[in-house]
Design a protein around this motif. Structure first.
Motif, short mmCIF file in Angstrom:
data_model
loop_
_atom_site.label_atom_id
_atom_site.label_comp_id
_atom_site.label_asym_id
_atom_site.label_seq_id
_atom_site.Cartn_x
_atom_site.Cartn_y
_atom_site.Cartn_z
N UNK A 159 45.28 41.14 26.80
CA UNK A 159 43.87 41.41 27.09
C UNK A 159 43.27 40.25 27.88
N UNK A 160 43.58 39.02 27.45
CA UNK A 160 43.09 37.84 28.17
C UNK A 160 43.65 37.85 29.60
N UNK A 161 44.93 38.20 29.71
CA UNK A 161 45.57 38.22 31.02
C UNK A 161 44.85 39.19 31.96
N UNK A 162 44.44 40.36 31.42
CA UNK A 162 43.75 41.34 32.25
C UNK A 162 42.47 40.74 32.82
N UNK A 163 41.75 39.98 31.99
CA UNK A 163 40.49 39.37 32.45
C UNK A 163 40.78 38.30 33.50
N UNK A 164 41.87 37.55 33.29
CA UNK A 164 42.26 36.52 34.26
C UNK A 164 42.63 37.17 35.60
N UNK A 165 43.39 38.27 35.54
CA UNK A 165 43.77 38.97 36.78
C UNK A 165 42.53 39.49 37.48
N UNK A 166 41.57 39.99 36.69
CA UNK A 166 40.30 40.45 37.28
C UNK A 166 39.63 39.31 38.05
N UNK A 221 37.71 54.47 43.44
CA UNK A 221 37.55 53.39 44.40
C UNK A 221 38.19 52.13 43.83
N UNK A 222 38.32 51.12 44.69
CA UNK A 222 38.88 49.85 44.23
C UNK A 222 37.76 48.94 43.77
N UNK A 223 37.90 48.38 42.59
CA UNK A 223 36.92 47.37 42.18
C UNK A 223 37.59 46.48 41.14
N UNK A 224 37.11 45.24 40.99
CA UNK A 224 37.77 44.33 40.04
C UNK A 224 37.67 44.77 38.59
N UNK A 225 36.80 45.74 38.29
CA UNK A 225 36.73 46.21 36.90
C UNK A 225 37.44 47.55 36.73
N UNK A 226 38.21 47.98 37.75
CA UNK A 226 38.83 49.31 37.69
C UNK A 226 39.96 49.41 36.67
N UNK A 227 40.34 48.30 36.04
CA UNK A 227 41.44 48.35 35.07
C UNK A 227 41.02 48.95 33.72
N UNK A 228 39.70 48.99 33.47
CA UNK A 228 39.25 49.39 32.13
C UNK A 228 39.43 50.89 31.89
N UNK A 229 38.95 51.73 32.85
CA UNK A 229 39.00 53.18 32.64
C UNK A 229 40.43 53.69 32.44
N UNK A 230 41.39 53.29 33.30
CA UNK A 230 42.76 53.79 33.06
C UNK A 230 43.36 53.28 31.76
#
Lengths: 234, 283
Positions: B96-103, B207-216
């Protein structure tokens, strides 16, 4: 040279020691049994040979040390294992369970599968059945069959009769005997069922709380008063 | 009605593709990879960079996205999962932390504004009063092809069966000559590839956005929780339940409710059927 040499083997689970300086050999073409009660260290011994336990001492297959290798390498070197409680893949078919056993011996799959079907014809009839729905006896057959699919030179069988009816036990015994006599397969069995072990093995070792206490032929052990007292109450 | 049916089928196919890589990791390693959504983001941005920034062919964009996904999966396995010995809670916190770092990394490189991706395939198909873009149709067909391919890979190949075997009994797999650690690594790489390609299609649909990882990620978690430990067929069925639920709720109730019913379904299933609809260890 013995096929399997176990030399001063100790086994540890964390700080607990469950095998203490165990030594014995298994000669090529022999059936050797290790008998003992629950908690004697029988499964630990088998798991040690398969590289799944922390050990000191030596385990050699045809002179080559096995300690330090992982299970997949030990299987490749020719050790097949039918463990206690089988550890089958419950939601795979019988056929797929056997095919997984052929993971390392891929060139032999056709021949090995035909041989397993010949030994256990019921597994051919139940090829598409999931093992989760099989009886204990059939599951044990799949377990031995899966081990044979690895093209072993040494077959380890851990408590094959546990929870099985006498009829199924004698079928398993007959198959192991056939594998030994017809194919020359070397077999190491652990058992609580002493009659089963004595009827199959050429040599028997008694394991008690991690120590190897007595060794001998079935005839020698049957004549041993102390052993008779401990195991047969006689 | 036909609009709902067609849109539901199309969206569900995409959802199945989104969920399958996540399900795979959960089945084999028994951990929830909460950085899974980041694979989709990395895949989407990699494709965008190759095709719309560098003006290179779309096929190359897809291949680069897959490559980035595989690399992300393998690195995650080597640097996080293996050292943590697959301890589920530790892996979940770390991912989870990694996802935020990648964002944050994506914001740094591409800035934080949303980007519109050109359709992978142009054009529109009108069928029975419904309008379907070739883009989403391609995404759905590709999803089905990938899922069917994956199904046969798992059932019919040695490595596929080994993945399935490790998911059911690690000891049983090890004594069959399989190295479970190596299979885990392959699964993480495969999951990365599946996530990245799903990301390319997902980004072209939204669309592409830095928060697009949450919905999928929510979709993937829902599929695993509702379906139980993941089977490929189970994933397909649950993806359709969620896909249709979303289309029906946004079309007939309110568009603002997108995703809300999916999250409610997660809670309901967790409370009522903790093992999910198909709670078994199959793959």
């Amino acid at each position: 040279m013995a096929l399997l040499e176990i030399d001063n083997l100790s086994a540890f689970y964390g700080r607990a020691q469950s095998l203490h300086n165990v030594s014995f050999n298994v000669g090529k073409g022999e059936i050797v049994a290790v008998i003992g009660t629950n908690g004697a260290g029988k499964s630990t011994l088998m798991d040690s040979i398969m590289g799944m336990v922390k050990n000191t001492g030596a385990i050699r297959l045809e002179g080559q040390d096995l300690i330090g290798f992982d299970s997949s390498e030990i299987v490749k070197r020719g050790v097949g294992y039918a463990p206690e409680r089988a550890h089958l893949f419950p939601f795979m078919t019988v056929e797929d369970n056997l095919l997984v056993g052929g993971y390392t011996a891929r060139d032999d799959i056709g021949r090995n599968l035909a041989h397993v079907h010949e030994l256990f014809p019921v597994l051919k009839q139940r090829a598409t059945q999931e093992t989760a729905t099989q009886s204990g006896g059939e599951r044990q057959m799949v377990s031995v069959g899966r081990a044979l699919m690895t093209s072993p030179r040494l077959l380890l069988v851990d408590e094959p009769t546990i929870g099985l009816s006498p009829k199924v036990c004698s079928e398993i015994a007959a198959t192991l005997k056939r594998l030994n006599e017809e194919d020359g397969l070397t077999i190491l069995i652990t058992e609580q069922n002493i009659n089963f072990a004595m009827s199959l093995a050429t040599r028997v070792h008694v394991l008690e709380t991690g120590h190897l206490r007595i060794s001998g032929t079935p005839q020698e052990l049957a004549a041993d008063d102390a052993l008779n007292k401990a195991y047969f109450g006689g | 009605m036909s609009q709902i049916l067609i849109q539901g089928l199309l969206l569900s196919g995409l959802y199945a593709l989104i969920a399958i890589g996540f399900t795979l990791i959960f089945s084999v390693g028994r951990v929830l990879n909460l950085a899974y959504g980041a694979y989709l983001m990395l895949g989407g941005y990699a494709y965008f960079w190759v095709v719309q920034t560098m003006h290179m062919p779309k096929l190359l964009g897809i291949l680069v996205a897959i490559g980035v996904g595989v690399l992300a999966g393998l690195l995650k396995h080597r640097l996080i999962v293996k050292p943590l010995k697959s301890d589920p809670v530790a892996v979940e916190i770390a991912t989870l932390i990694l996802a935020v770092v990648i964002q944050a990394g994506v914001v740094l490189v591409f800035n934080d504004s949303a980007k519109i991706m050109h359709p992978i395939v142009n054009g529109v198909w009108r069928v029975g009063g419904a309008t379907v873009t070739y883009n989403i149709l391609t995404a759905t067909i590709a999803s089905w092809v990938i899922l069917i391919g994956l199904y046969y890979f798992v059932r019919k190949t040695h490595v596929g069966r080994a993945i399935s075997a490790v998911s059911m009994d690690v000891k049983g797999a090890a004594i069959s000559g399989i190295n479970p650690d190596r299979i885990n690594m392959i699964t993480w790489g495969l999951s990365g590839a599946l996530g990245a390609i799903a990301g390319v299609f997902f980004a072209s649909y939204t669309q592409l956005s830095p928060s697009m990882w949450v919905a999928p990620l929510i979709i993937a978690v829902a599929v695993v929780i509702v379906g139980g430990i993941g089977s490929i067929i189970g994933t397909l069925i649950v993806a359709h339940i969620i896909g249709f639920m979303e289309i029906i709720s946004t079309t007939l109730v309110a568009a603002e409710l997108r995703g809300v019913f999916t999250m409610l379904l997660i809670i309901v299933v967790l409370v009522m059927m903790p093992k999910g609809l198909f709670g078994r260890g199959e793959l």
